[in-house]
Design a protein around this motif. Structure first.
Motif, PDB file in Angstrom:
ATOM      1  N   ASP A  64      49.817  37.490  41.699  1.00  0.00           N
ATOM      2  CA  ASP A  64      49.142  38.738  41.353  1.00  0.00           C
ATOM      3  C   ASP A  64      47.695  38.627  41.822  1.00  0.00           C
ATOM      4  O   ASP A  64      46.919  37.839  41.290  1.00  0.00           O
ATOM      5  CB  ASP A  64      49.206  38.958  39.836  1.00  0.00           C
ATOM      6  CG  ASP A  64      48.555  40.265  39.395  1.00  0.00           C
ATOM      7  OD1 ASP A  64      47.949  40.955  40.237  1.00  0.00           O
ATOM      8  OD2 ASP A  64      48.661  40.592  38.202  1.00  0.00           O
ATOM      9  N   ALA A  67      43.001  40.272  40.286  1.00  0.00           N
ATOM     10  CA  ALA A  67      41.693  39.744  39.867  1.00  0.00           C
ATOM     11  C   ALA A  67      41.156  38.721  40.862  1.00  0.00           C
ATOM     12  O   ALA A  67      40.189  38.016  40.572  1.00  0.00           O
ATOM     13  CB  ALA A  67      41.808  39.116  38.478  1.00  0.00           C
ATOM     14  N   LYS A 154      48.147  39.691  35.603  1.00  0.00           N
ATOM     15  CA  LYS A 154      46.762  39.573  35.150  1.00  0.00           C
ATOM     16  C   LYS A 154      46.415  40.569  34.049  1.00  0.00           C
ATOM     17  O   LYS A 154      45.508  40.332  33.264  1.00  0.00           O
ATOM     18  CB  LYS A 154      45.793  39.771  36.327  1.00  0.00           C
ATOM     19  CG  LYS A 154      45.983  38.790  37.442  1.00  0.00           C
ATOM     20  CD  LYS A 154      45.611  37.406  37.039  1.00  0.00           C
ATOM     21  CE  LYS A 154      45.767  36.479  38.225  1.00  0.00           C
ATOM     22  NZ  LYS A 154      45.502  35.115  37.936  1.00  0.00           N
TER      23      LYS A 154
END
Length: 198
Positions: A64, A67, A154
């Motif tokens: 992911d 971030a 996240k």
């Protein structure tokens, strides 16, 4: 004289170069990025072509990127990263493919190419929510069947959404909303003027 890494890089560029979005060599490792539409065909060529011969899929995971770089990432959110090994040539390659849709990430399944991908893809589905098109048994493998969400994303809360506990009155396990109150823990600091001085 060319090194083994340079030979691998040249072979990758010659065999699948037109289907690569990028090829990077860093820290003694080769990473290629392919488009989702080309992923399955590239993986099959990586396994079957005599100049590459990646017989083994040694790892596959979901990532992911929401971030990544403190939120500075501008590309697609979800990727599948595979590590392949060629026993015949004694070299490795990392393959990264980004899912086209961030809301419903879908990537082709490579279980027909390497059957070791089965549990890896199930794990990536379970913890990241990445769907693998063509996987014949895509179900949770690490979390409970009643689990809601995908815990390695996240945006998933650290404490989760629900907790389970045994209810002695009902004599069964029940699910309920999380009762943990978020708190900030500040360490207690003791300062003595002459600490450690004799």
């Amino acid at each position: 004289m060319t090194t083994k890494l340079e030979t691998l890089e040249a072979n990758l560029r010659n065999v699948v170069g037109d289907q690569l979005e990028s090829l990077t060599v860093a820290l003694g490792e080769v990473t290629i990025v392919v488009k989702a539409a080309d992923y399955l065909s590239v993986m099959r060529v990586l396994r079957d072509h005599a100049d590459l011969r990646f017989e083994e899929l040694i790892d596959l995971c979901g990532v992911d990127y929401s971030a990544y770089g403190d939120g500075a990432w501008e590309g697609s959110r979800f990727a599948v990263v595979s590590h392949l090994l060629s026993i015949a040539h004694n070299w490795r390659v990392r393959v990264r493919v980004f899912a086209a849709d961030d809301d419903v990430p879908v990537v082709a399944s490579v279980t027909d190419i390497w059957n070791s991908a089965n549990w890896y893809e199930r794990e990536a589905f379970d913890v990241m929510g990445i769907l693998f098109d063509g996987h014949n048994d895509l179900r949770r493998i690490l979390t409970d069947y009643g689990f809601i969400g995908h815990p390695f994303r996240k945006d998933f809360p650290v404490s989760g959404y629900v907790e389970m506990r045994y209810d002695p009155e009902q004599k069964r396990v029940i699910y309920q909303p999380v009762t943990i109150e978020p708190r900030e823990v500040t360490p207690r600091i003791i300062r003595e003027e002459h600490y450690g001085v004799k």
